[in-house]
Design a protein around this motif. Structure first.
Motif, PDB file in Angstrom:
ATOM      1  N   TRP A  78      59.326  35.744  75.650  1.00 41.74           N
ATOM      2  CA  TRP A  78      59.310  34.330  76.019  1.00 41.74           C
ATOM      3  C   TRP A  78      59.284  34.194  77.534  1.00 41.74           C
ATOM      4  N   ALA A 123      58.081  35.235  68.480  1.00 42.24           N
ATOM      5  CA  ALA A 123      58.893  36.211  67.746  1.00 42.24           C
ATOM      6  C   ALA A 123      58.008  36.841  66.679  1.00 42.24           C
ATOM      7  N   TYR A 145      56.543  29.579  69.229  1.00 44.47           N
ATOM      8  CA  TYR A 145      57.401  28.405  69.358  1.00 44.47           C
ATOM      9  C   TYR A 145      57.411  27.889  70.788  1.00 44.47           C
ATOM     10  N   GLU A 160      60.708  39.876  70.347  1.00 45.01           N
ATOM     11  CA  GLU A 160      60.503  38.518  70.834  1.00 45.01           C
ATOM     12  C   GLU A 160      60.169  38.588  72.316  1.00 45.01           C
ATOM     13  N   GLU A 173      60.827  44.600  64.984  1.00 49.07           N
ATOM     14  CA  GLU A 173      60.917  43.178  65.297  1.00 49.07           C
ATOM     15  C   GLU A 173      61.079  43.016  66.798  1.00 49.07           C
ATOM     16  N   GLY A 228      57.418  30.935  73.596  1.00 49.28           N
ATOM     17  CA  GLY A 228      57.711  32.283  73.147  1.00 49.28           C
ATOM     18  C   GLY A 228      57.021  32.647  71.854  1.00 49.28           C
ATOM     19  N   TYR A 238      62.052  39.707  77.243  1.00 48.48           N
ATOM     20  CA  TYR A 238      61.630  40.323  75.990  1.00 48.48           C
ATOM     21  C   TYR A 238      62.780  41.099  75.368  1.00 48.48           C
ATOM     22  N   ASN A 251      55.963  34.158  64.678  1.00 50.35           N
ATOM     23  CA  ASN A 251      56.655  32.882  64.860  1.00 50.35           C
ATOM     24  C   ASN A 251      56.468  32.399  66.307  1.00 50.35           C
TER      25      ASN A 251
END
Length: 576
Positions: A276, A288, A312, A274, A272, A286, A220, A310
């Protein structure tokens, strides 16, 4: 004698009996004598050499010194003035200072402290600007424009490595002082008395963490920050462009001479991150995400919140890579709702250095103060700019490196953007017969087909040449009272950048190139900047440099503002 014979005969039966009971027993007896030969210098053979324990020199941990860029805050005033030929050895401090015609000035300094093996602090300072007279043929002024702008920026970045995570803390402060281009040499900002200069204040602070323990079931990274933008003398909606009418609000209608508009302030809380995890070998899943909370004062602009998601999935094989995702974006307010866009990337690799790729992407762009200030410092905002949304940007290309030092990329695509912004050069009046030029924005849907190519070749550390070009075909949905000729007046139709750099001999490097932009409108002069520069190391870590731009002495403007003609900057660089 008889007795001896009798005794022998008496023992015979015993010997016979023994032979019968132990007839199968075979015994082998080996007698070893110690072998200890006398050999000259035998000790040199029998004694092992002394073994010394290996020692490992302790090395200082090197960290990345750049933080993840914050979405929607892309203004960068630190423009490189030269291309370095050789990769320099790491140095802790630097100082660049230069001066040129048109009052061009540069002071760039920084230092990097390795506080401990796991702590690092980096500080940078930049002063960049000019103060000179510029000829104004495009606005038919009777005299030159006394142009003046200075950007002063300080950046601080701190990094600490814990065992499971890394921590980054940073911030920056920038002051922008500049003056508008008036219809004449009189004060362009009539309401601010003797002060002819506008002043923007830009700042941000952020903190981020990222996992560095590969044994965790997931990885992360997360960043949050606060961004601030202030314009000292508000230009928001205080006048109509392209007319001689001035709009006076109630507070200023009785005494316009004493009218001093409020600051325009934008505050942004940006987050922000992310996360995964690996599914199987070379496969990842993941998410985001990002969130922006926009706050304005005074309330000429609506406050709003934007959330970006997002999800993915990625997979990578020996000859292919694939990224399958989607943008799911939500916006609050009357202009809000949910938008969707693809996020797909694929590559096919053959012969190790030839790659065929396809990118289909999209997403939201906030048209906030920080973003439009990156387009032009001379902007004004007449009304709220809705966020632009790229519904699709599909690109297919081929890139390769067929031989050592040679690299090329050829691509083409199609982009469709809702609420795209178009820049207009507008004349704004403070009061009758007193006006100044600004850059304002209107919005409409755009459809752009494009084709581009890039080529680069380098030979060891002796020289490098490169060229890249981009052609764009524009179409709009039109806008009431605006034809495509007006909307696309400053839109680039063709862009080309050619550069070359090389080492003449030890210590002396030169570089040069051409930046060319052909606008959509034929009424504008092309941007045509032929430039050359040199860097010479006179002593170790001490060098002098020079840079000359617009060698052809061309007259051209960018978004309605005339640019310098033949200009130069020269100075000294120190490394310590």
């Amino acid at each position: 004698m008889k007795k001896l014979i009798i005794i022998i005969l008496g023992l015979l039966p015993l010997t016979t009996i023994y032979a019968q009971t132990d007839s199968t027993l075979n015994r082998t007896i080996v007698v070893e004598n110690e072998y200890n030969p006398t050999v000259i210098d035998a000790s040199k053979v029998n004694v092992l050499p002394k073994v010394e324990e290996p020692t490992v020199a302790k090395k200082t941990v090197e960290y990345a010194t750049t933080s993840r860029k914050i979405i929607g805050w892309t203004k960068e005033s630190m423009i490189p003035i030269e291309r370095d030929m050789m990769k320099e050895k790491a140095s802790r401090g630097y100082l660049n200072a230069g001066y040129g015609n048109y009052g061009n000035a540069l002071l760039d300094a920084g230092y990097l402290w390795d506080i401990t093996n796991v702590d690092r602090l980096k500080v940078d300072f930049l002063l960049n600007g000019m103060n000179g007279n510029i000829y104004c043929p495009m606005h038919k002024r009777s005299d030159d424009w006394s142009s003046r702008w200075y950007d002063t920026k300080v950046k601080v970045f701190y990094n600490h490595v814990f065992k499971p995570v890394t921590l980054n803390i940073g911030g920056s402060y920038m002051s922008q002082v500049y003056n508008y281009l008036g219809t004449d040499s009189a004060n362009s900002l009539a309401w601010v008395g003797e002060n002819k200069h506008q002043h923007n204040t830009v700042g941000d602070v952020f903190v981020s963490i990222a996992s560095c323990d590969k044994d965790l079931p997931f990885q992360y990274k997360l960043q949050t920050g606060f961004l601030y933008f202030s314009q000292k003398y508000s230009t928001f909606g205080s006048g109509n462009f392209d007319t001689g009418f001035y709009v006076i609000n109630e507070e200023s209608s009785n005494n316009h001479a004493n009218y001093k508009p409020d600051k325009d302030i934008e505050k942004k809380i940006h987050t922000e991150g992310e996360i995964w995890t690996g599914l199987k070998e070379e496969q990842y899943l993941g998410l985001a995400f990002g969130m922006d909370n926009m706050i304005y004062s005074p309330s000429r602009m609506p406050n709003y919140t934007s959330i970006l998601l997002n999800p993915y999935y990625t997979i990578e094989g020996d000859v292919y890579r694939a990224h399958l995702g989607a943008h799911i974006d939500w916006l609050s307010g009357d202009n809000g709702g949910v938008d969707f866009a693809p996020n797909v990337k694929a590559e096919y690799i053959f012969q190790n250095s030839y790659i065929l790729y396809v990118n289909i992407d999209g997403g939201r762009q906030l048209n906030d103060y920080g973003f439009v200030n990156g387009i032009s410092r001379y902007w004004k905002m007449d009304e709220f700019l809705k966020p632009s949304y790229t519904q699709v940007d599909a690109k297919i290309g081929f890139r390769a490196s067929p031989m050592s030092g040679l690299w090329f990329n050829v691509y083409g695509g199609y982009r469709m953007v809702s609420n795209d912004i178009y820049s207009l050069s507008t004349l704004k009046f403070n009061e009758p017969n007193k006006g100044y030029y600004t850059v304002s924005f209107v919005q409409s849907k755009s459809k752009v087909s494009y084709f581009g190519a890039e080529l680069r070749y380098s030979y060891k550390d002796l020289f490098e040449i490169g060229i890249n070009g981009l052609y764009q075909g524009w179409k709009t949905n039109g806008l009431f009272e605006y034809t495509d000729d007006v909307l696309l007046y400053y839109a680039p139709k063709f862009k080309m950048d050619i550069y070359a750099k090389g080492k003449v001999y030890a210590g002396l490097n030169i570089d040069g190139g051409l930046k060319y932009i052909k606008r959509y409108s034929n009424k504008l002069n092309d941007v045509n900047d032929l430039h050359i520069g040199a860097n010479y190391e006179i002593l170790k870590n001490i060098s002098v440099f020079s840079q000359v731009h617009n060698l052809l002495n061309k007259e051209y403007g960018i978004l309605g503002y005339p640019q310098e003609k033949l200009s130069f900057l020269a100075g000294i660089k120190l490394r310590f």
